[in-house]
Design a protein around this motif. Structure first.
Motif, PDB file in Angstrom:
ATOM      1  N   ASN A  99      -4.856 -14.727  10.406  1.00  9.97           N
ATOM      2  CA  ASN A  99      -4.515 -15.376   9.133  1.00  9.97           C
ATOM      3  C   ASN A  99      -4.359 -16.875   9.369  1.00  9.97           C
ATOM      4  O   ASN A  99      -4.409 -17.332  10.518  1.00  9.97           O
ATOM      5  CB  ASN A  99      -3.236 -14.770   8.529  1.00  9.97           C
ATOM      6  CG  ASN A  99      -2.055 -14.895   9.485  1.00  9.97           C
ATOM      7  OD1 ASN A  99      -1.731 -15.992   9.935  1.00  9.97           O
ATOM      8  ND2 ASN A  99      -1.433 -13.768   9.820  1.00  9.97           N
ATOM      9  N   ASP A 100      -4.158 -17.602   8.305  1.00  5.81           N
ATOM     10  CA  ASP A 100      -4.135 -19.065   8.422  1.00  5.81           C
ATOM     11  C   ASP A 100      -2.869 -19.612   9.077  1.00  5.81           C
ATOM     12  O   ASP A 100      -2.752 -20.822   9.276  1.00  5.81           O
ATOM     13  CB  ASP A 100      -4.300 -19.703   7.036  1.00  5.81           C
ATOM     14  CG  ASP A 100      -5.710 -19.501   6.515  1.00  5.81           C
ATOM     15  OD1 ASP A 100      -6.622 -19.370   7.343  1.00  5.81           O
ATOM     16  OD2 ASP A 100      -5.888 -19.460   5.281  1.00  5.81           O
ATOM     17  N   LYS A 101      -1.907 -18.732   9.380  1.00  4.51           N
ATOM     18  CA  LYS A 101      -0.664 -19.219   9.981  1.00  4.51           C
ATOM     19  C   LYS A 101      -0.626 -19.051  11.493  1.00  4.51           C
ATOM     20  O   LYS A 101       0.358 -19.413  12.124  1.00  4.51           O
ATOM     21  CB  LYS A 101       0.535 -18.500   9.334  1.00  4.51           C
ATOM     22  CG  LYS A 101       0.689 -18.856   7.856  1.00  4.51           C
ATOM     23  CD  LYS A 101       1.763 -18.059   7.191  1.00  4.51           C
ATOM     24  CE  LYS A 101       3.117 -18.719   7.323  1.00  4.51           C
ATOM     25  NZ  LYS A 101       4.167 -18.024   6.549  1.00  4.51           N
ATOM     26  N   THR A 102      -1.658 -18.492  12.081  1.00  3.70           N
ATOM     27  CA  THR A 102      -1.653 -18.351  13.546  1.00  3.70           C
ATOM     28  C   THR A 102      -1.684 -19.730  14.191  1.00  3.70           C
ATOM     29  O   THR A 102      -2.089 -20.717  13.558  1.00  3.70           O
ATOM     30  CB  THR A 102      -2.876 -17.558  14.044  1.00  3.70           C
ATOM     31  OG1 THR A 102      -4.042 -18.344  13.815  1.00  3.70           O
ATOM     32  CG2 THR A 102      -3.006 -16.224  13.330  1.00  3.70           C
ATOM     33  N   LEU A 103      -1.297 -19.771  15.459  1.00  6.64           N
ATOM     34  CA  LEU A 103      -1.297 -21.059  16.169  1.00  6.64           C
ATOM     35  C   LEU A 103      -2.680 -21.704  16.128  1.00  6.64           C
ATOM     36  O   LEU A 103      -2.809 -22.914  15.936  1.00  6.64           O
ATOM     37  CB  LEU A 103      -0.859 -20.836  17.629  1.00  6.64           C
ATOM     38  CG  LEU A 103      -0.918 -22.076  18.527  1.00  6.64           C
ATOM     39  CD1 LEU A 103       0.062 -23.142  18.039  1.00  6.64           C
ATOM     40  CD2 LEU A 103      -0.617 -21.714  19.986  1.00  6.64           C
ATOM     41  N   LYS A 117     -12.611 -23.626   9.423  1.00  7.59           N
ATOM     42  CA  LYS A 117     -11.543 -22.680   9.103  1.00  7.59           C
ATOM     43  C   LYS A 117     -12.167 -21.298   8.957  1.00  7.59           C
ATOM     44  O   LYS A 117     -13.383 -21.165   8.819  1.00  7.59           O
ATOM     45  CB  LYS A 117     -10.860 -23.086   7.792  1.00  7.59           C
ATOM     46  CG  LYS A 117      -9.988 -24.328   7.937  1.00  7.59           C
ATOM     47  CD  LYS A 117      -9.224 -24.626   6.679  1.00  7.59           C
ATOM     48  CE  LYS A 117      -8.009 -23.752   6.536  1.00  7.59           C
ATOM     49  NZ  LYS A 117      -6.922 -24.163   7.466  1.00  7.59           N
ATOM     50  N   ALA A 118     -11.299 -20.291   8.986  1.00  6.60           N
ATOM     51  CA  ALA A 118     -11.819 -18.921   8.879  1.00  6.60           C
ATOM     52  C   ALA A 118     -12.224 -18.616   7.443  1.00  6.60           C
ATOM     53  O   ALA A 118     -11.607 -19.105   6.498  1.00  6.60           O
ATOM     54  CB  ALA A 118     -10.747 -17.947   9.333  1.00  6.60           C
ATOM     55  N   ARG A 119     -13.284 -17.816   7.303  1.00  8.71           N
ATOM     56  CA  ARG A 119     -13.687 -17.346   5.973  1.00  8.71           C
ATOM     57  C   ARG A 119     -13.485 -15.838   5.850  1.00  8.71           C
ATOM     58  O   ARG A 119     -13.129 -15.340   4.807  1.00  8.71           O
ATOM     59  CB  ARG A 119     -15.141 -17.732   5.700  1.00  8.71           C
ATOM     60  CG  ARG A 119     -15.272 -19.209   5.375  1.00  8.71           C
ATOM     61  CD  ARG A 119     -16.701 -19.584   5.150  1.00  8.71           C
ATOM     62  NE  ARG A 119     -17.475 -19.437   6.371  1.00  8.71           N
ATOM     63  CZ  ARG A 119     -18.763 -19.757   6.482  1.00  8.71           C
ATOM     64  NH1 ARG A 119     -19.415 -20.207   5.432  1.00  8.71           N
ATOM     65  NH2 ARG A 119     -19.401 -19.626   7.623  1.00  8.71           N
ATOM     66  N   ALA A 120     -13.734 -15.120   6.924  1.00  5.87           N
ATOM     67  CA  ALA A 120     -13.428 -13.689   6.968  1.00  5.87           C
ATOM     68  C   ALA A 120     -12.609 -13.487   8.239  1.00  5.87           C
ATOM     69  O   ALA A 120     -13.044 -13.868   9.320  1.00  5.87           O
ATOM     70  CB  ALA A 120     -14.704 -12.874   7.005  1.00  5.87           C
ATOM     71  N   TYR A 121     -11.429 -12.923   8.108  1.00  7.33           N
ATOM     72  CA  TYR A 121     -10.461 -12.930   9.205  1.00  7.33           C
ATOM     73  C   TYR A 121     -10.717 -11.792  10.196  1.00  7.33           C
ATOM     74  O   TYR A 121     -11.379 -10.809   9.869  1.00  7.33           O
ATOM     75  CB  TYR A 121      -9.039 -12.863   8.643  1.00  7.33           C
ATOM     76  CG  TYR A 121      -8.740 -14.091   7.793  1.00  7.33           C
ATOM     77  CD1 TYR A 121      -8.233 -15.237   8.388  1.00  7.33           C
ATOM     78  CD2 TYR A 121      -9.018 -14.122   6.429  1.00  7.33           C
ATOM     79  CE1 TYR A 121      -7.992 -16.374   7.640  1.00  7.33           C
ATOM     80  CE2 TYR A 121      -8.784 -15.260   5.677  1.00  7.33           C
ATOM     81  CZ  TYR A 121      -8.268 -16.381   6.284  1.00  7.33           C
ATOM     82  OH  TYR A 121      -8.052 -17.511   5.547  1.00  7.33           O
ATOM     83  N   GLY A 122     -10.198 -11.955  11.377  1.00  8.66           N
ATOM     84  CA  GLY A 122     -10.378 -10.952  12.412  1.00  8.66           C
ATOM     85  C   GLY A 122      -9.087 -10.733  13.179  1.00  8.66           C
ATOM     86  O   GLY A 122      -8.214 -11.602  13.196  1.00  8.66           O
ATOM     87  N   PRO A 148       5.973 -15.848  22.035  1.00  7.14           N
ATOM     88  CA  PRO A 148       7.300 -16.453  22.251  1.00  7.14           C
ATOM     89  C   PRO A 148       7.540 -17.645  21.335  1.00  7.14           C
ATOM     90  O   PRO A 148       6.684 -18.531  21.233  1.00  7.14           O
ATOM     91  CB  PRO A 148       7.249 -16.896  23.716  1.00  7.14           C
ATOM     92  CG  PRO A 148       6.187 -16.064  24.333  1.00  7.14           C
ATOM     93  CD  PRO A 148       5.199 -15.758  23.262  1.00  7.14           C
ATOM     94  N   GLU A 149       8.659 -17.626  20.665  1.00  3.91           N
ATOM     95  CA  GLU A 149       9.100 -18.726  19.790  1.00  3.91           C
ATOM     96  C   GLU A 149       8.088 -19.067  18.710  1.00  3.91           C
ATOM     97  O   GLU A 149       8.009 -20.205  18.262  1.00  3.91           O
ATOM     98  CB  GLU A 149       9.395 -19.984  20.637  1.00  3.91           C
ATOM     99  CG  GLU A 149      10.521 -19.771  21.629  1.00  3.91           C
ATOM    100  CD  GLU A 149      10.638 -20.923  22.608  1.00  3.91           C
ATOM    101  OE1 GLU A 149      10.133 -22.016  22.286  1.00  3.91           O
ATOM    102  OE2 GLU A 149      11.217 -20.721  23.683  1.00  3.91           O
ATOM    103  N   ASP A 150       7.288 -18.079  18.310  1.00  7.17           N
ATOM    104  CA  ASP A 150       6.310 -18.344  17.258  1.00  7.17           C
ATOM    105  C   ASP A 150       6.119 -17.087  16.411  1.00  7.17           C
ATOM    106  O   ASP A 150       5.244 -16.264  16.676  1.00  7.17           O
ATOM    107  CB  ASP A 150       4.970 -18.776  17.873  1.00  7.17           C
ATOM    108  CG  ASP A 150       4.010 -19.326  16.826  1.00  7.17           C
ATOM    109  OD1 ASP A 150       4.224 -19.028  15.621  1.00  7.17           O
ATOM    110  OD2 ASP A 150       3.078 -20.046  17.189  1.00  7.17           O
ATOM    111  N   PRO A 151       6.937 -16.919  15.387  1.00  3.64           N
ATOM    112  CA  PRO A 151       6.879 -15.679  14.605  1.00  3.64           C
ATOM    113  C   PRO A 151       5.566 -15.478  13.842  1.00  3.64           C
ATOM    114  O   PRO A 151       5.303 -14.375  13.362  1.00  3.64           O
ATOM    115  CB  PRO A 151       8.053 -15.831  13.627  1.00  3.64           C
ATOM    116  CG  PRO A 151       8.399 -17.276  13.629  1.00  3.64           C
ATOM    117  CD  PRO A 151       8.000 -17.828  14.954  1.00  3.64           C
TER     118      PRO A 151
END
Lengths: 663, 289
Positions: A99-103, A117-122, A148-151
Motif C-alpha cells: 500500500n502507499d504507506k509502506t516505507l 508509484k504503484a498502480r496495482a499493489y502486491g 521495527p518502529e514502523d507500524p
C-alpha cells in the motif's frame, strides 16, 4: 515537367549519398588503446564454496492471469555465528508494494530509482511457519506484526524461536506463502503478460558472526544483503511461458497445459526468475559459461549487442577479478513496457533494457547496462557486501570495474562514439561526481542519502572516480593488483571497507588509502588550481657593496639585457584530499618541463631560472586526478584564451541552422 | 514591372553572374548574421575558463570529451544565458535575412538597377515578406501540431503492439509534417518571387503562388527536394571530414582547411538554394505572367 523530373532525380541522388555517408559517420571512429594488463604475479585462489547459512527448497505455482504465486519453502538454516540464535528475521520485501504507506512507497518520490508509484499493489502473505517435524506449532503467530518502529511497514519481520539455536546447529523450517505480484514499480512484478519475480519469497536476513541479524525494512534507495546457500526451486508455470532463472535447469516436464521446471543454484544468496509468453531466446557458450539471452520480439539487434558485451566482459572480469564460478548466466531484456524491471542484478541472472533502437547510432547504452550488470556478478554476487549499509562497495566498485571494461573494449568512445564525437565512461562519471562533490558522505548507508540522485552521483560515480584517480595517480598495475586480490580473497565473505583496506597493504601507498578513506567517509574533495605567472629578469646584483677591497658601486643593468629569467607560479590545493600531481611548465621558447608535487601541503611554488620566460602552467595535464572538482582553473597561460576550433564549429552550426530553418 | 525569364540555355548562361552574385550576397549576409548570433556563445565558452590553458580550445576536442563535459558543467549558467541571447539574436537575424533574400531574388530577375537601389526596393517589400513568412510559419506550426496530436492519439492503441511500430509511427508522422513544412517553404518562395517580380500586394502574391501550386504541383514540390538533399549531403560531408580530422592535435593548416571546408559546404548549399530561387521566379512567371 522535365525540370521537375531532373529535380527528383537529383534529390534522390543526394539522399542516397547522404544515407551512405550517415552510416559511415554513425560508425565508431576510435579503437581502444590497449591498457597495461595487471601483472602476471599470482593472485590468491578464490574460495570454491561459501559458508552455507541459509539454503532453500521452494515449490512455486504461478497463476499468470491473476499474477499470483502459491509457494512452499523449506529453509535449512545453520547457525554459523559464535552465539546462540533465539529469533529469526524475515525479509518480506514484496510487501513494499502492499500500500502507499509502506516505507518504500511513501518515500518522497524522486527518491527512488524509478520514481514511479504503484498502480496495482502486491504483497506476500505467509500462511504458516513451522519447524519441520513440529507442524502443529505455527511460529508465525508469534511474529511481530510490522517492521521495527514502523507500524505501516511489513517488510522486516521478527519471529521468536521456541528454543535458541546453538552455534553450529541446524534448523529446518517449512513455510507456506502466497504472492500477489504488483504491476512493476521497480524490478519486480508484471506488465501485461511479462512477469519478473525478484524478492518474491520470504527470505532470512543475514546472520552476522556475533549471532545478530543484519535486517532492514525495504527502503526505496536500498538494495540487499543475505547469506549464501543452495537453492532448489521448482516452478509450475503455464505451458506457453518461457522462463529464465537463477541456476541450472535440472529437470523439465510438461503435463495438462503446464510446465514443471526445477532450477538448482549453489553458493548464491538470492533467486530470481522471469516468465513471459513472448520471449525470444538465444544461447551461447562464453568462456565456459552457458549464456542464455531472453529478449522481446524484434530486438535481435539489442540481443546481438548484449551478447557481444558478454563475450568481451565475461572473460575480462574473469581475468581481473577471478573466474565466474557458475555454469550458467541468464541475461533478460524486458519489454519496453516493463522498463523498470531492467538494469538489475541477481545471482546468475541479470536484466538489461532499452528500446529496440538502443543499439543504433553511436550510443553504447546496451553495452553500458550489460557490462554494469554483469560486473555485479562479482561485487554483489560473489563478494556480497552489505548493500544497505555500504552501497558504494557494490555499486561504486562495480561502476569502476564497468568503466574499466568498457574502455578496454571501446576506448574513449565507451559511452558514445559517432558523428566525430566520443564520450567515455570516465568523463561521464567525473561530471556526475563533480556536480555533487562534498554534498554527502559517499560511504554512508543507502537510506541515509537525501535523494536517489544524490546517491547515484556519489555512490556510483564518485566512488568510481575516486578509485580511477588512485589508479592513475599511483600506477594502474599496482592498483589493479590490489583490486584483484580483494575480489579473490573475499569471495563469498561479505567484505567491508576494512577488508578492502587490508587487501591493499603492500600494494598501495598509505597516502592513497588515506585519500580514498577521506573521499568515501570524510566528504573529501580536492581542487588544484593555479592563478598567475610571474617572470623577472635576472641581472647581476646592483648597489653599494663593501668588500675586502673597499667599497664598490655596481650599476643596475637594463632589463632587456638580461639573459636569464626567474619565473614563478604557485599551485594551490583546496579541499582535504592529498594526491600527487604533475605540473607542466611551458616556456616562451617552446620548451616544456614537468614537475611533480606530492600533494602534501596547501601550496606548491614552482620556481625556475632559465633563458626563457614562463608562459604557461598546466596542472595535471595527463588527467590523472579525475576527482579534481574543477578543472577550469588547472591552468594559466599568457597565450591562451583563443578558441579557433569552437569558432569554426559553432559558426558552421549556426550557418547550417539558418540554412535549415531560416528564410 | 513584368518580367518573363527565358528558360533556354542562353538565358542560363547569361544569368550565371547574377546567380553567383546572389550566392555570395546570401553567404555574406548569413555569415555576418551567424557571427552576431555566435558572439555570446563564444564569449560564454571563453568565460568558462576551459580554453584559457596553453592548449587553448584543443582540450575540448580530446577523445572521451572529459573537458568538453567539464565545460558544460562549469560553464552551464553562462552558456544557458548565452544560448537564450543567441536565440533572441537568431530571431532578429532571421528577419534581417529577408532583406538580402529579397535583393538576391531581384538580382536573379534582371541586371538593371544598382545594388543600393535593389536594397531600397527590398526595404519597401520587407513588410510583405514578413507577412508571407508569418503565414508560412503559421501553416508549418499547424502541420507540426497536427502530427503531434495524431502521435498522441496513436500512443495508447500502439502501446500494446509491436514496440517498433509504437516508435516509428510518430516518427513517420513527424517526417511527413516536415516534408509538408518543406513544401510550404517552396510555395512561400514562389510567393516571394512573385512579390519581387510584380510588387503585388502580399495577398495577391500568396494567391498567385497557390495558383502556381495548383497548376504545377510537381514542379513546386520537387523544386525544394534537391536543395534539402544537397544541403544534407554537404553538411554530412563536413561531419564526416571532421570525424577524421583530429581536432585536438590539428595544426593551423588543418584548422584553416576545416574552416574552408565548412564555408565551402555553406556556399554549396546556398548555390543550390539560388538555383531553386531561379526556378521559383520562372514558375511564378509562368503561372501568372
Amino acid at each position: 515537367m522535365r525540370r521537375a523530373t531532373l529535380d527528383l532525380w537529383l534529390g534522390l541522388l543526394f539522399t542516397s549519398l547522404s544515407v551512405a555517408l550517415l552510416r559511415q559517420i554513425a560508425a565508431p571512429s576510435v579503437r581502444p588503446v590497449p591498457l597495461a594488463d595487471p601483472p602476471n604475479a599470482e593472485f590468491p585462489a578464490p574460495a570454491m564454496s561459501a559458508d552455507k547459512v541459509a539454503s532453500y527448497e521452494i515449490h512455486a505455482t504461478f497463476d499468470a492471469d491473476q499474477h499470483r504465486i502459491a509457494g512452499r519453502e523449506v529453509i535449512r538454516f545453520v547457525n554459523a555465528s559464535r552465539a546462540p540464535v533465539s529469533e529469526l528475521w524475515f525479509h518480506l520485501y514484496l510487501n513494499a508494494f502492499k500500500n502507499d504507506k509502506t516505507l518504500f512507497l511513501r518515500s518522497p518520490f524522486g527518491a527512488g530509482r524509478s520514481g514511479d508509484k504503484a498502480r496495482a499493489y502486491g504483497y506476500v502473505d505467509v500462511k504458516k511457519l513451522t519447524l519441520v517435524g513440529e507442524e502443529a506449532n505455527d511460529l508465525w503467530t508469534a511474529r511481530d506484526r510490522h517492521s521495527p518502529e514502523d507500524p505501516d511497514d511489513e517488510t522486516d519481520i521478527r519471529v521468536p524461536l521456541p528454543t535458541p539455536v546453538e552455534p553450529g546447529a541446524t534448523l529446518t523450517l517449512a513455510l507456506d506463502f502466497e504472492d500477489q505480484m504488483p504491476e512493476i514499480v521497480e524490478r519486480t512484478g508484471y506488465a501485461g503478460s511479462f512477469h519478473f519475480f525478484g524478492q518474491w519469497f520470504p527470505k532470512l536476513a543475514r546472520l552476522e558472526p556475533d549471532g545478530k541479524f543484519t535486517h532492514f525494512a525495504f527502503h526505496a534507495q536500498s538494495e540487499f544483503y543475505a547469506d549464501f546457500g543452495d537453492y532448489d526451486v521448482q516452478l509450475d508455470v503455464p505451458s506457453g511461458y518461457r522462463v529464465g532463472a537463477t541456476g541450472v535447469l535440472a529437470h523439465e516436464s510438461e503435463s495438462k497445459g503446464r510446465r514443471q521446471l526445477e532450477y538448482r543454484a549453489e553458493n548464491v544468496h538470492d533467486f530470481a526468475w522471469t516468465a513471459w509468453d513472448r520471449f525470444e531466446s538465444r544461447t551461447e557458450r562464453v568462456a565456459g559459461t552457458e549464456v542464455t539471452l531472453l529478449y522481446p520480439p524484434h530486438q535481435e539487434r539489442n540481443a546481438e549487442a548484449e551478447l557481444a558485451s558478454v563475450r568481451f566482459a565475461l572473460p575480462h572480469f574473469n581475468r581481473k577479478y577471478g573466474a565466474y564460478p557458475y555454469p550458467t548466466l541468464t541475461v533478460v531484456h524486458p519489454p519496453e513496457s516493463a522498463g523498470n524491471a531492467g538494469g538489475m542484478e541477481y545471482p546468475q541472472l541479470i536484466t538489461t533494457g532499452g528500446p529496440w533502437y538502443s543499439a543504433l547510432g553511436g550510443a553504447h547504452a546496451i553495452d553500458v547496462v550489460t557490462t554494469h550488470e554483469l560486473g555485479h556478478q562479482w561485487f554483489y554476487g560473489l563478494l556480497a557486501s552489505d548493500e544497505h549499509a555500504s552501497p558504494f562497495l557494490d555499486e561504486g566498485f562495480n561502476s569502476y570495474a564497468e568503466a574499466d571494461a568498457l574502455e578496454a573494449q571501446y576506448g574513449a568512445g565507451s559511452v558514445f562514439d559517432g558523428f566525430g564525437l566520443t564520450v567515455s565512461s570516465t568523463a561521464l562519471n567525473r561530471v556526475f561526481s563533480a556536480a555533487r562533490a562534498g554534498d554527502e558522505e559517499v560511504g554512508q548507508g543507502a537510506a541515509e542519502f537525501a535523494t536517489f540522485r544524490s546517491m547515484g552521483a556519489l555512490v556510483y560515480s564518485r566512488t568510481a572516480v575516486a578509485l580511477a584517480t588512485v589508479e592513475r595517480a599511483y600506477g594502474r598495475s599496482r592498483f589493479q593488483r590490489a583490486f584483484g586480490i580483494y575480489t579473490r580473497s573475499f569471495r563469498f565473505k561479505h567484505p567491508t571497507w576494512q577488508d578492502f583496506v587490508a587487501s591493499t597493504v603492500g600494494e598501495l601507498d598509505a597516502q592513497a588509502v588515506t585519500a580514498l578513506r577521506a573521499a568515501f567517509f570524510g566528504r573529501g574533495t580536492v581542487d588544484y588550481l593555479v592563478r598567475d605567472i610571474s617572470n623577472a629578469s635576472v641581472t647581476p646584483a646592483a648597489g653599494v657593496f663593501d668588500g675586502p677591497n673597499g667599497r664598490e658601486n655596481k650599476k643596475p643593468e637594463l632589463p632587456n639585457a638580461a639573459s636569464q629569467y626567474a619565473s614563478r607560479a604557485v599551485i594551490f590545493r583546496h579541499g582535504t584530499l592529498q594526491l600527487p600531481v604533475d605540473i607542466q611548465l611551458g616556456f616562451e621558447d617552446g620548451t616544456k618541463q614537468l614537475r611533480h608535487w606530492d600533494g602534501l601541503g596547501n601550496t606548491y611554488p614552482v620556481d625556475n631560472v632559465g633563458p626563457s620566460r614562463l608562459v604557461s602552467v598546466y596542472v595535471d595535464p595527463e588527467e590523472r586526478i579525475l576527482i579534481d572538482d574543477d578543472r577550469s582553473n588547472n591552468w594559466v597561460s599568457t597565450q591562451g584564451g583563443s578558441a579557433p576550433r569552437c569558432f569554426d564549429q559553432l559558426l558552421f552550426a549556426v550557418q547550417a541552422a539558418f540554412g535549415a530553418l531560416g528564410p | 514591372m513584368n518580367y518573363f525569364p527565358q528558360t533556354d540555355g542562353t538565358h542560363a548562361a547569361k544569368r550565371w553572374p547574377a546567380s553567383a552574385t546572389a550566392t555570395v550576397l546570401l553567404w555574406i549576409s548569413r555569415t555576418v548574421l551567424s557571427l552576431l548570433v555566435l558572439y555570446p556563445l563564444l564569449q560564454a565558452v571563453k568565460a568558462s575558463g576551459m580554453v584559457s590553458g596553453p592548449d587553448a580550445d584543443a582540450v575540448l576536442f580530446r577523445p572521451g570529451s572529459l573537458l568538453l563535459l567539464e565545460m558544460f558543467r562549469v560553464g552551464a549558467p553562462a552558456l544557458g544565458a548565452a544560448l537564450r541571447t543567441a536565440l533572441l539574436l537568431s530571431a532578429i537575424a532571421v528577419l534581417t535575412q529577408l532583406l538580402p533574400l529579397s535583393v538576391a531574388l531581384d538580382l536573379l530577375l534582371d541586371d538593371g538597377p544598382s545594388l543600393p537601389e535593389r536594397f531600397r526596393r527590398a526595404l519597401r517589400l520587407f513588410p510583405r515578406f514578413v507577412g508571407l513568412g508569418g503565414v508560412a510559419i503559421a501553416v508549418q506550426a499547424a502541420l507540426l501540431l497536427l502530427a503531434s496530436l495524431l502521435s498522441a492519439g496513436l500512443k495508447s492503441p500502439l502501446q500494446s503492439g509491436d514496440e517498433r511500430l509504437a516508435t516509428l509511427a510518430p516518427l513517420f508522422l513527424l517526417v511527413l509534417a516536415l516534408v509538408g513544412c518543406g513544401w510550404v517553404g517552396c510555395v512561400l518562395d514562389v510567393a516571394r518571387a512573385t512579390l519581387v517580380r510584380t510588387e503585388q500586394t502580399f495577398r495577391e502574391a500568396l494567391v498567385s503562388a497557390l495558383i502556381c501550386l495548383r497548376e504545377e504541383p510537381l514542379a513546386v514540390a520537387a523544386g525544394g527536394f534537391p536543395v534539402a538533399a544537397a544541403s544534407a549531403f554537404a553538411y554530412l560531408c563536413c561531419v564526416w571530414l571532421m570525424a577524421r580530422l583530429d581536432l585536438a592535435h590539428a595544426s593551423p593548416q588543418s584548422l584553416a582547411f576545416s574552416f574552408a571546408a565548412h564555408q565551402g559546404a555553406v556556399l554549396f548549399t546556398i548555390a543550390w538554394r539560388v538555383r531553386w530561387l531561379r526556378q521559383a521566379i520562372a514558375l511564378s512567371a509562368r503561372s501568372n505572367g
